[in-house]
Design an enzyme around this catalytic site. Structure first.
Site, PDB file in Angstrom:
ATOM      1  N   GLY A  49      34.235  38.075  38.046  1.00 21.21           N
ATOM      2  CA  GLY A  49      35.233  37.156  37.504  1.00 21.21           C
ATOM      3  C   GLY A  49      35.985  36.399  38.577  1.00 21.21           C
ATOM      4  CB  CYS A  50      36.543  36.858  42.075  1.00 18.65           C
ATOM      5  SG  CYS A  50      37.689  38.173  41.632  1.00 18.65           S
ATOM      6  CB  ALA A  51      35.934  31.294  42.432  1.00 18.79           C
ATOM      7  CB  SER A  52      35.631  33.935  46.796  1.00 20.24           C
ATOM      8  OG  SER A  52      36.831  34.543  46.402  1.00 20.24           O
TER       9      SER A  52
END
Length: 136
Positions: A49-52
């Site tokens: 769920g994190c872009a990175s």
């Protein structure tokens, strides 16, 4: 009342006038963290769920909650450092009760993060709460 380490960040933010300075301060907090051991950067510690790319490695010893973490993005690494200041060294039973949104609002972080970063921050908080609630 938040952890003393978090209160220090709040106090630092009070002296920083604009968001760019605060942003840099968050990044510096992340740079000051020890990198997470590469052996701990595995699917089990990765936060979805994190872009990175983000990894959180929680540890519960003697009823006390701690976690280490890392990211490939400097600002996210800084956000991990802020979360560590908020949660580390709390009794594990108290971790799920922390009003992370309210505490982070004191820093004005939520107003200045992109939607993707905000979602990633929420995902990290959810992971921390889940681990703590399963352990207590």
């Amino acid at each position: 009342m938040a952890q003393p380490q978090f209160e220090e960040i709040v106090e630092d933010f009070e002296f920083l006038d604009d968001w760019e300075d605060r942003y840099r301060h968050v990044i510096e907090q992340g740079k000051a963290m020890e990198p997470l051991d590469a052996a701990l950067k595995v699917p089990a510690t990765k936060v979805e769920g994190c872009a990175s790319q983000v990894w959180l490695h929680p540890q519960i010893e003697g009823g006390t909650f701690r976690f280490d973490g890392d990211s490939d993005a400097l600002i996210v690494r800084g956000l991990i450092a802020v979360l560590r200041a908020l949660y580390n060294d709390l009794p594990v039973a108290e971790v799920p009760a922390v009003d992370a949104g309210g505490e982070l609002a004191r820093l004005g972080l939520t107003d200045h993060l992109s939607a993707q970063r905000s979602n990633g921050l929420r995902a990290m908080i959810e992971r921390i709460r889940l681990v703590a609630s399963q352990a207590s």
